[in-house]
Enzyme design. Structure first.
Site, PDB file in Angstrom:
ATOM      1  N   VAL A  46       0.865  -1.186   0.000  1.00 17.74           N
ATOM      2  CA  VAL A  46       0.000   0.000   0.000  1.00 17.74           C
ATOM      3  C   VAL A  46       0.906   1.242   0.000  1.00 17.74           C
ATOM      4  O   VAL A  46       2.122   1.117   0.062  1.00 17.74           O
ATOM      5  CB  VAL A  46      -0.940   0.042   1.228  1.00 17.74           C
ATOM      6  CG1 VAL A  46      -2.136  -0.860   1.063  1.00 17.74           C
ATOM      7  CG2 VAL A  46      -0.175  -0.288   2.500  1.00 17.74           C
ATOM      8  N   LYS A  77      -3.021  14.734  -7.669  1.00 18.53           N
ATOM      9  CA  LYS A  77      -3.676  14.961  -6.375  1.00 18.53           C
ATOM     10  C   LYS A  77      -3.511  16.431  -5.983  1.00 18.53           C
ATOM     11  O   LYS A  77      -2.386  16.931  -5.878  1.00 18.53           O
ATOM     12  CB  LYS A  77      -3.037  14.050  -5.318  1.00 18.53           C
ATOM     13  CG  LYS A  77      -3.588  14.289  -3.924  1.00 18.53           C
ATOM     14  CD  LYS A  77      -2.983  13.346  -2.904  1.00 18.53           C
ATOM     15  CE  LYS A  77      -3.356  13.778  -1.511  1.00 18.53           C
ATOM     16  NZ  LYS A  77      -2.619  13.046  -0.473  1.00 18.53           N
ATOM     17  N   VAL A 183      17.241 -12.382   4.634  1.00 18.71           N
ATOM     18  CA  VAL A 183      18.256 -12.146   5.673  1.00 18.71           C
ATOM     19  C   VAL A 183      17.864 -12.980   6.898  1.00 18.71           C
ATOM     20  O   VAL A 183      16.752 -12.838   7.421  1.00 18.71           O
ATOM     21  CB  VAL A 183      18.312 -10.649   6.058  1.00 18.71           C
ATOM     22  CG1 VAL A 183      19.212 -10.428   7.261  1.00 18.71           C
ATOM     23  CG2 VAL A 183      18.765  -9.811   4.871  1.00 18.71           C
ATOM     24  N   THR A 342       1.697  10.936   4.659  1.00 23.80           N
ATOM     25  CA  THR A 342       3.017  11.470   5.006  1.00 23.80           C
ATOM     26  C   THR A 342       4.151  10.441   4.995  1.00 23.80           C
ATOM     27  O   THR A 342       5.316  10.816   5.119  1.00 23.80           O
ATOM     28  CB  THR A 342       2.964  12.120   6.403  1.00 23.80           C
ATOM     29  OG1 THR A 342       2.186  11.295   7.272  1.00 23.80           O
ATOM     30  CG2 THR A 342       2.348  13.490   6.339  1.00 23.80           C
TER      31      THR A 342
HETATM   32  P1  FAD Z   1       7.830  -2.613   2.857  1.00 29.59           P
HETATM   33  O1  FAD Z   1       7.074  -2.205   1.662  1.00 29.59           O
HETATM   34  O2  FAD Z   1       7.174  -3.552   3.813  1.00 29.59           O
HETATM   35  O3  FAD Z   1       9.188  -3.260   2.342  1.00 29.59           O
HETATM   36  C1  FAD Z   1       9.981  -4.062   3.184  1.00 29.59           C
HETATM   37  C2  FAD Z   1      11.048  -4.749   2.338  1.00 29.59           C
HETATM   38  O4  FAD Z   1      11.891  -5.483   3.206  1.00 29.59           O
HETATM   39  C3  FAD Z   1      10.498  -5.734   1.319  1.00 29.59           C
HETATM   40  O5  FAD Z   1      11.225  -5.630   0.129  1.00 29.59           O
HETATM   41  C4  FAD Z   1      10.762  -7.078   1.964  1.00 29.59           C
HETATM   42  O6  FAD Z   1      10.925  -8.101   1.024  1.00 29.59           O
HETATM   43  C5  FAD Z   1      12.077  -6.772   2.683  1.00 29.59           C
HETATM   44  N1  FAD Z   1      12.351  -7.691   3.782  1.00 29.59           N
HETATM   45  C6  FAD Z   1      11.723  -7.802   4.976  1.00 29.59           C
HETATM   46  N2  FAD Z   1      12.285  -8.778   5.714  1.00 29.59           N
HETATM   47  C7  FAD Z   1      13.313  -9.266   4.976  1.00 29.59           C
HETATM   48  C8  FAD Z   1      14.279 -10.290   5.172  1.00 29.59           C
HETATM   49  N3  FAD Z   1      14.311 -11.040   6.282  1.00 29.59           N
HETATM   50  N4  FAD Z   1      15.163 -10.522   4.199  1.00 29.59           N
HETATM   51  C9  FAD Z   1      15.167  -9.804   3.045  1.00 29.59           C
HETATM   52  N5  FAD Z   1      14.291  -8.837   2.799  1.00 29.59           N
HETATM   53  C10 FAD Z   1      13.372  -8.581   3.746  1.00 29.59           C
HETATM   54  N6  FAD Z   1       2.330   6.108   2.585  1.00 29.59           N
HETATM   55  C11 FAD Z   1       2.066   7.194   1.858  1.00 29.59           C
HETATM   56  O7  FAD Z   1       2.960   8.018   1.637  1.00 29.59           O
HETATM   57  N7  FAD Z   1       0.820   7.389   1.332  1.00 29.59           N
HETATM   58  C12 FAD Z   1      -0.199   6.549   1.586  1.00 29.59           C
HETATM   59  O8  FAD Z   1      -1.292   6.748   1.071  1.00 29.59           O
HETATM   60  C13 FAD Z   1       0.039   5.445   2.436  1.00 29.59           C
HETATM   61  N8  FAD Z   1      -0.956   4.596   2.759  1.00 29.59           N
HETATM   62  C14 FAD Z   1      -0.690   3.570   3.637  1.00 29.59           C
HETATM   63  C15 FAD Z   1      -1.737   2.776   4.089  1.00 29.59           C
HETATM   64  C16 FAD Z   1      -1.494   1.780   5.030  1.00 29.59           C
HETATM   65  C17 FAD Z   1      -2.606   0.953   5.551  1.00 29.59           C
HETATM   66  C18 FAD Z   1      -0.166   1.527   5.474  1.00 29.59           C
HETATM   67  C19 FAD Z   1       0.130   0.419   6.440  1.00 29.59           C
HETATM   68  C20 FAD Z   1       0.867   2.293   4.999  1.00 29.59           C
HETATM   69  C21 FAD Z   1       0.620   3.343   4.107  1.00 29.59           C
HETATM   70  N9  FAD Z   1       1.635   4.166   3.676  1.00 29.59           N
HETATM   71  C22 FAD Z   1       1.358   5.252   2.906  1.00 29.59           C
HETATM   72  C23 FAD Z   1       3.019   3.882   4.049  1.00 29.59           C
HETATM   73  C24 FAD Z   1       3.740   3.224   2.865  1.00 29.59           C
HETATM   74  O9  FAD Z   1       3.061   2.067   2.480  1.00 29.59           O
HETATM   75  C25 FAD Z   1       5.164   2.893   3.261  1.00 29.59           C
HETATM   76  O10 FAD Z   1       5.765   4.008   3.844  1.00 29.59           O
HETATM   77  C26 FAD Z   1       5.971   2.512   2.058  1.00 29.59           C
HETATM   78  O11 FAD Z   1       5.340   1.507   1.331  1.00 29.59           O
HETATM   79  C27 FAD Z   1       7.346   2.054   2.456  1.00 29.59           C
HETATM   80  O12 FAD Z   1       7.337   0.791   3.030  1.00 29.59           O
HETATM   81  P2  FAD Z   1       8.726   0.129   3.342  1.00 29.59           P
HETATM   82  O13 FAD Z   1       9.544   0.111   2.103  1.00 29.59           O
HETATM   83  O14 FAD Z   1       9.293   0.743   4.549  1.00 29.59           O
HETATM   84  O15 FAD Z   1       8.317  -1.368   3.749  1.00 29.59           O
END
Ligand code: FAD
Length: 496
Positions: A46, A77, A183, A342
């Site tokens: 998401v 937007k 990992v 955000t």
């Molecule tokens: P993730 O997308 O979870 O990525 C994690 C990565 O780590 C993946 O590649 C996974 O494979 C890897 N990983 C995890 N464990 C391991 C392991 N052991 N070994 C190897 N790889 C691993 N943000 C906005 O700006 N606008 C929005 O409208 C918005 N809506 C949202 C709605 C909801 C309900 C939520 C929960 C979040 C929302 N966000 C929004 C936040 C946004 O989704 C995140 O900030 C963004 O997707 C970044 O996520 P991330 O990369 O930190 O984590």
């Protein structure tokens, strides 16, 4: 001297790939970046609505906007429409624009307030906001106006998976190396406690001098390994679950996000070119998973596509976002619910901060402390703004809204509310992401009426005041008729 040359990013969601792309582009070949991610684990899936500073990222990366919009199925937007937040059946917009025009020493809304109090002004503040007028008319184009009164700041809605793919392609072109794998273990230097490598499930070791934890809610390095702790803000922001479900697109694409309050949470509707993104953010104290899913499905106004995705979270922040030689960026660093879109911005701003404070020869305690200090302030400022939407409500239809109204909120927020209520004044704290116009729209929209206005608004006669107000309305209205619809703009812009 331990020069930082090998940077390892753990995780390849939006946080991981955006960090890889920006670091490699800005810092250049003096660092080598390897990103480890696992297709089996996947991403959170998401995160589709953004705010205007995202355009700076595209500028720094040199991304062509039309190509970006095409590849990520993005739409424009201009605002978020908050529905049922103050009371059921009412709505208001938080736009990226500003009402009226800039005035010396005090904001336009003081003039509007005086016109309301003394001259029977009937127009809402939003009638002076071009972003709002475009939202209502469903129109958009990039206006190349010299006059700031006609600025139309925009951000995007985009497909989160397409965005991660887009960033990955970009980063790989800059020679970021991607390693597929899970990992399993962290290797630590027994002398100084820094991380020296991660061990993958297949036995491969990925070594580095500096590590960026982009592993999502898991926080593999910052929390599971270093256990830095979490400051829990659930008592202010009690929603702790979400269910997301895409649905078919509407015939006309709205240039804004909808945030629709329900009895114990709220629903987002994000229009993309090929579908709508929908989700319900809720408190598990009030809805079961099934009830939340049923509520969301009952409130989709186009056909559902695919299966529901359930997500759990806890609002708050890691007590340290940089610890030893690890920086957490993205969901691993904390989470504020997506009410004001955000999170992706927090990723972008964490990367910018990291670039400013990037270590050269080893770690410095002062450097790390400065990073953590700035991150904390940023998180707290955004937190207060989000709490405002919940706290100032007049809904009497559920225990949830009553609890929100009666909770004790941070002093910093109480002060802002009181200042605005007593005097109409708003001050932007240093580096606050949200400008006065944002605080203004949400305070007014949630029902806070200032009892006074700034005396500068008395500098003109009532007739002059009304004349200025009329002129401004005309100036803001004038471009609307000539602008294309949002859909026509998208079709034309991306056809090449
Ligand atoms: P993730 O997308 O979870 O990525 C994690 C990565 O780590 C993946 O590649 C996974 O494979 C890897 N990983 C995890 N464990 C391991 C392991 N052991 N070994 C190897 N790889 C691993 N943000 C906005 O700006 N606008 C929005 O409208 C918005 N809506 C949202 C709605 C909801 C309900 C939520 C929960 C979040 C929302 N966000 C929004 C936040 C946004 O989704 C995140 O900030 C963004 O997707 C970044 O996520 P991330 O990369 O930190 O984590």
């Amino acid at each position: 001297m331990n020069t930082i040359k090998r940077v390892v990013i753990v995780g390849g969601g939006t946080a991981g790939w955006l960090t890889a792309a920006l670091l490699q582009k800005v810092i250049g070949p003096s660092i080598h970046i390897e990103l480890v991610e696992s297709e089996d684990i996947g991403t959170v899936g998401v995160g589709e609505a953004t705010i205007p500073p995202i355009r700076l990222v595209n500028q720094v990366l040199g991304i062509n906007e039309a190509e970006f919009i095409k590849e990520t199925n993005a739409t424009i937007k201009l605002a978020i429409r908050f529905e049922n937040w103050r009371v059921n059946g009412e709505d208001y917009y938080h736009t990226f624009g500003a009402p009226g025009r800039s005035m010396a020493f005090c904001h336009f809304h003081h003039f509007w307030q005086r016109a309301k109090q003394e001259c029977g002004e009937k127009h809402s503040l939003w009638d002076y906001d071009l972003n709002y007028l475009c939202c209502e008319a469903g129109k958009f184009a990039q206006i190349n106006a010299k006059d700031p009164v006609l600025e139309l700041p925009h951000a995007y809605h985009f497909d989160a998976s397409a965005y991660a793919r887009f960033l990955r392609k970009y980063a790989e072109k800059l020679n970021v190396v991607r390693t597929e794998g899970i990992v399993e273990r962290v290797i630590e230097d027994p002398v100084n406690g820094d991380i020296t490598g991660v061990m993958l499930k297949d036995g491969k070791q990925v070594k580095g001098d500096f590590f960026i934890d982009c592993s999502g809610f898991r926080g593999l390095l910052i929390q599971r390994h270093y256990n830095v702790g979490y400051e829990d803000w659930t008592h202010w922001l009690p929603c702790d679950r979400a269910v997301a479900m895409p649905s078919e697109r509407h015939e006309n694409t709205a240039p804004y996000t909808r945030a629709i309050a329900h009895e114990a949470g709220w629903q987002w509707r994000i229009p993309l070119q090929h579908r709508n993104g929908n989700g319900l953010v809720y408190s598990s104290q009030f809805y079961s998973q099934q009830e939340a899913e049923d509520l969301l499905l009952a409130n989709l106004d186009t056909k559902a596509l695919g299966d529901p995705l359930h997500i759990q979270f806890r609002t708050g922040r890691r007590r340290q976002q940089w610890h030893k030689n690890v920086v957490a960026i993205g969901l691993s660093s904390g989470f504020l619910e997506p009410l004001e879109s955000t999170s992706i911005h927090l990723i972008q701003s964490a990367i910018t901060r990291l670039i400013h404070l990037f270590p050269h020869n080893g770690m410095s305690e002062a450097n790390t402390a400065e990073y953590n200090r700035q991150s904390q302030i940023e998180y707290e400022q955004i937190r207060d703004f989000i709490i405002l939407h919940y706290y100032v409500n007049e809904r009497d239809d559920s225990r949830f809204w009553k609890q929100m109204r009666e909770m004790s909120v941070p002093e910093s927020l109480l002060h802002k509310i009181k200042l605005f209520r007593d005097s109409g004044k708003l001050f932007r704290e240093q580096n606050d992401l949200f400008l006065e116009s944002s605080w203004l729209q949400v305070m007014l929209g949630q029902g806070i009426e200032p009892t006074d206005y700034h005396p500068i608004a008395n500098a003109m006669s009532q007739a002059q005041l009304l004349n200025m107000m009329k002129q401004l309305r005309d100036i803001k209205q004038e471009p609307i008729a000539k602008l294309p619809t949002h859909d026509a703009f998208l079709a034309n812009y991306t056809k090449a």
